[in-house]
Design an enzyme around this catalytic site. Structure first.
Site, PDB file in Angstrom:
ATOM      1  N   ASN A  47      37.588  35.507  33.851  1.00 62.06           N
ATOM      2  CA  ASN A  47      36.153  35.594  34.128  1.00 62.06           C
ATOM      3  C   ASN A  47      35.604  36.867  33.498  1.00 62.06           C
ATOM      4  O   ASN A  47      36.348  37.632  32.894  1.00 62.06           O
ATOM      5  CB  ASN A  47      35.884  35.532  35.638  1.00 62.06           C
ATOM      6  CG  ASN A  47      36.562  36.667  36.369  1.00 62.06           C
ATOM      7  OD1 ASN A  47      36.250  37.834  36.157  1.00 62.06           O
ATOM      8  ND2 ASN A  47      37.524  36.325  37.220  1.00 62.06           N
ATOM      9  N   ALA A  81      37.718  43.144  43.079  1.00 62.88           N
ATOM     10  CA  ALA A  81      38.179  42.269  41.991  1.00 62.88           C
ATOM     11  C   ALA A  81      37.522  40.892  42.048  1.00 62.88           C
ATOM     12  O   ALA A  81      37.248  40.369  43.124  1.00 62.88           O
ATOM     13  CB  ALA A  81      39.694  42.115  42.069  1.00 62.88           C
ATOM     14  N   PRO A 130      45.900  32.541  46.524  1.00 61.07           N
ATOM     15  CA  PRO A 130      45.771  33.178  47.846  1.00 61.07           C
ATOM     16  C   PRO A 130      44.476  33.973  47.904  1.00 61.07           C
ATOM     17  O   PRO A 130      44.071  34.569  46.904  1.00 61.07           O
ATOM     18  CB  PRO A 130      46.988  34.111  47.915  1.00 61.07           C
ATOM     19  CG  PRO A 130      47.435  34.303  46.502  1.00 61.07           C
ATOM     20  CD  PRO A 130      47.036  33.058  45.758  1.00 61.07           C
ATOM     21  N   ASP A 131      43.817  33.967  49.054  1.00 53.75           N
ATOM     22  CA  ASP A 131      42.607  34.785  49.220  1.00 53.75           C
ATOM     23  C   ASP A 131      43.048  36.148  49.764  1.00 53.75           C
ATOM     24  O   ASP A 131      43.416  36.281  50.931  1.00 53.75           O
ATOM     25  CB  ASP A 131      41.622  34.091  50.165  1.00 53.75           C
ATOM     26  CG  ASP A 131      40.266  34.791  50.156  1.00 53.75           C
ATOM     27  OD1 ASP A 131      40.237  36.050  50.162  1.00 53.75           O
ATOM     28  OD2 ASP A 131      39.245  34.090  50.117  1.00 53.75           O
ATOM     29  N   ILE A 132      43.003  37.147  48.903  1.00 58.65           N
ATOM     30  CA  ILE A 132      43.560  38.467  49.248  1.00 58.65           C
ATOM     31  C   ILE A 132      42.736  39.123  50.351  1.00 58.65           C
ATOM     32  O   ILE A 132      43.269  39.680  51.314  1.00 58.65           O
ATOM     33  CB  ILE A 132      43.620  39.359  47.985  1.00 58.65           C
ATOM     34  CG1 ILE A 132      44.406  38.635  46.882  1.00 58.65           C
ATOM     35  CG2 ILE A 132      44.236  40.716  48.299  1.00 58.65           C
ATOM     36  CD1 ILE A 132      44.275  39.253  45.504  1.00 58.65           C
ATOM     37  N   PHE A 144      33.419  42.064  48.201  1.00 58.32           N
ATOM     38  CA  PHE A 144      32.282  41.919  47.297  1.00 58.32           C
ATOM     39  C   PHE A 144      31.983  40.434  47.157  1.00 58.32           C
ATOM     40  O   PHE A 144      32.882  39.603  47.319  1.00 58.32           O
ATOM     41  CB  PHE A 144      32.587  42.544  45.930  1.00 58.32           C
ATOM     42  CG  PHE A 144      32.254  44.010  45.890  1.00 58.32           C
ATOM     43  CD1 PHE A 144      32.939  44.910  46.694  1.00 58.32           C
ATOM     44  CD2 PHE A 144      31.240  44.495  45.072  1.00 58.32           C
ATOM     45  CE1 PHE A 144      32.631  46.253  46.692  1.00 58.32           C
ATOM     46  CE2 PHE A 144      30.913  45.840  45.050  1.00 58.32           C
ATOM     47  CZ  PHE A 144      31.606  46.723  45.859  1.00 58.32           C
TER      48      PHE A 144
HETATM   49  N1  CTP Z   1      38.692  37.503  46.947  1.00 62.21           N
HETATM   50  C1  CTP Z   1      40.032  37.709  47.142  1.00 62.21           C
HETATM   51  N2  CTP Z   1      40.936  36.746  46.796  1.00 62.21           N
HETATM   52  C2  CTP Z   1      40.508  35.571  46.278  1.00 62.21           C
HETATM   53  C3  CTP Z   1      39.134  35.351  46.079  1.00 62.21           C
HETATM   54  C4  CTP Z   1      38.237  36.343  46.427  1.00 62.21           C
HETATM   55  O1  CTP Z   1      40.418  38.771  47.624  1.00 62.21           O
HETATM   56  N3  CTP Z   1      41.394  34.655  45.952  1.00 62.21           N
HETATM   57  C5  CTP Z   1      37.756  38.551  47.369  1.00 62.21           C
HETATM   58  C6  CTP Z   1      37.033  39.225  46.238  1.00 62.21           C
HETATM   59  O2  CTP Z   1      37.730  40.374  45.792  1.00 62.21           O
HETATM   60  C7  CTP Z   1      35.721  39.597  46.889  1.00 62.21           C
HETATM   61  C8  CTP Z   1      35.497  38.503  47.923  1.00 62.21           C
HETATM   62  O3  CTP Z   1      36.777  37.939  48.160  1.00 62.21           O
HETATM   63  O4  CTP Z   1      35.817  40.818  47.590  1.00 62.21           O
HETATM   64  C9  CTP Z   1      34.544  37.433  47.546  1.00 62.21           C
HETATM   65  O5  CTP Z   1      34.879  36.913  46.287  1.00 62.21           O
HETATM   66  P1  CTP Z   1      34.086  35.681  45.710  1.00 62.21           P
HETATM   67  O6  CTP Z   1      34.690  35.231  44.444  1.00 62.21           O
HETATM   68  O7  CTP Z   1      32.614  35.988  45.723  1.00 62.21           O
HETATM   69  O8  CTP Z   1      34.332  34.658  46.894  1.00 62.21           O
HETATM   70  P2  CTP Z   1      35.133  33.333  46.996  1.00 62.21           P
HETATM   71  O9  CTP Z   1      35.905  33.368  48.250  1.00 62.21           O
HETATM   72  O10 CTP Z   1      35.888  33.070  45.761  1.00 62.21           O
HETATM   73  O11 CTP Z   1      33.945  32.311  47.198  1.00 62.21           O
HETATM   74  P3  CTP Z   1      33.159  31.421  46.139  1.00 62.21           P
HETATM   75  O12 CTP Z   1      33.875  31.517  44.822  1.00 62.21           O
HETATM   76  O13 CTP Z   1      33.214  30.083  46.753  1.00 62.21           O
HETATM   77  O14 CTP Z   1      31.776  31.999  46.093  1.00 62.21           O
END
Ligand code: CTP
Length: 408
Positions: A220, A284, A315-317, A334
């Site tokens: 991205n 990130a 994984p969602d960190i 963020f």
């Molecule tokens: N984030 C994370 N791990 C992921 C995805 C997102 O830690 N796999 C964190 C990002 O670092 C940021 C926050 O979650 O602090 C939101 O990221 P964003 O991309 O806006 O949210 P998503 O959960 O991916 O939601 P969407 O793409 O549906 O808007």
């Protein structure tokens, strides 16, 4: 007021225009700047622009009687706390290394006993040339502070090392050498005794790259600038900082421990390994998906229909930290949004278990740009901040974090 003075020597390279931004940043921190230009620098920026920003006469001519009688070239260096050569061309570095004094700038550099910082900027092949590298070694051996140039695209169309570091990074180095604490914008300052000394701040920054096959990946547009600015501001506030960064072309801020990763899973493991932390800023732009299996060989385009990519979720960190047994005291996420910014951010605050979500509209020039207009969403409500340089956003966030920890 910092009461500090620098003498800025601008030599002639295309990056000379960035010296103007540097002056603006230093003046904002109440560091007085007096400027000297080489003859070739005047081909790139005018003494008038520099004079307007320094609010001072710009010096340049060794044999100008008026300049000599007004101040004298020895006096120019005597009154400065630090001499900064920015940009430093390969030519002026060569003269400095050899002790040549054939114009006002090099005469001052030879006549001074003040600390000197050189900020090189040049074409990649000039930077790697054996003569430049030899001069660099000599300058460092002579006690001159020489910053590492950045890597990236160059004005000449080439790619590589040699770019002038961003003015914010140069300003931070100057502050460090002058031992000046950062002065946040608009009169805000770190509360006395409320710094982040003894705290561990964890920051993620940049994009992640998810491989498709040995030559392709999903990525991205995140540049990492906002995350790096936060890491720098936290270090300036005295914290121990761990910066887990995806692939970006940015130099490591001074005093920050940087861990480079490529994929979301690597980022997740690095964050886990860095715990415990008092504050985590998850800046990130983590890729939401990865391919379900990376192809061992390059995928060929032969075949009637395009090969579909089977994707699985990463994984969602942030969400994992939100419910982690070692959850940081202050957890900041963020949200990069292109519509209904505050509404999406509020949903993310709850979904991810964060204390704040810093939401920004990325439909414009935020990604890769220098400024950011954010909304800070917390359980107490929404703050809408003006559009600010990313380092100013970083300072404000750190200041807000200092206040939260101080109130505990
Ligand atoms: N984030 C994370 N791990 C992921 C995805 C997102 O830690 N796999 C964190 C990002 O670092 C940021 C926050 O979650 O602090 C939101 O990221 P964003 O991309 O806006 O949210 P998503 O959960 O991916 O939601 P969407 O793409 O549906 O808007």
């Amino acid at each position: 007021m910092s009461g500090k003075r620098i003498l800025l020597i601008v030599s002639g390279g295309i990056a000379a225009y960035k010296a103007l931004e540097l002056v603006r940043l230093l003046r904002r921190e109440t560091i007085a700047v007096r400027a000297v230009m080489t003859e070739s620098a005047k081909e790139f920026v005018t003494p008038l622009s520099l004079g307007v920003l320094t609010e001072d006469h710009v010096y340049g001519n060794m044999f100008d009687l008026k300049e000599e009688s007004e101040i004298g070239h020895i006096q120019l260096s005597r009154e400065a706390d630090l001499i900064v050569v920015c940009p430093a061309t390969t030519n002026i570095m060569a003269k400095m290394a050899a002790g040549i004094a054939d114009d006002l700038a090099t005469t001052i550099l030879l006549a001074t006993d003040k600390p000197v910082l050189a900020v090189p900027a040049m074409n990649v092949r000039m930077w790697h040339h054996v003569a430049t590298q030899r001069n660099l070694t000599q300058l460092r051996a002579d006690g001159i502070h020489v910053m590492e140039p950045d890597s990236g695209g160059m004005a000449c169309g080439e790619w590589g090392k040699g770019r002038l570091p961003e003015p914010e990074v140069v300003a931070a180095e100057i502050r460090h050498l002058l031992a000046v604490r950062p002065e946040p914008v608009e009169g805000l300052s770190f509360p006395p005794g409320g710094s982040l000394a003894g705290r561990h701040v964890l920051v993620t920054a940049g994009p992640t790259h998810e491989p498709i096959d040995p030559v392709r990946y999903i990525a991205n547009r995140s540049s990492g600038k906002q995350g790096f600015a936060i890491a720098r501001a936290a270090a300036d506030a005295g914290a121990r900082v761990t910066l887990v960064s995806g692939p970006v072309a940015l130099p490591t801020p001074r005093g920050v421990t940087r861990i480079d990763v490529e994929t979301a899973r690597e980022m997740s493991a690095a964050v886990e390994a860095a715990l415990p932390a008092d504050i985590a800023f998850m800046v990130a732009a983590v890729a939401d998906w990865r391919t379900d299996a990376e192809a061992v060989q390059k995928i060929k385009k032969s075949g009637a229909t395009p090969a579909p990519l089977a994707l699985v979720e990463n994984p969602d960190i942030l969400a994992a930290l939100g419910k982690h047994p070692e959850r940081p005291r202050l957890l900041v996420g963020f949200a990069a949004e292109t519509e209904r910014i505050a509404e999406h951010a509020q949903a993310k605050l709850a979904r991810k278990g964060a204390d704040w979500i810093v939401a920004n509209d990325v439909s414009g020039d935020v990604m890769g740009g220098e400024a950011n207009a954010v909304q800070v969403v917390t359980a107490q409500g929404i703050e809408t901040w003006d559009r600010l340089p990313k380092d100013a956003v970083a300072h404000r966030l750190i200041e807000k974090a200092v206040n939260v920890l101080a109130a505990d």
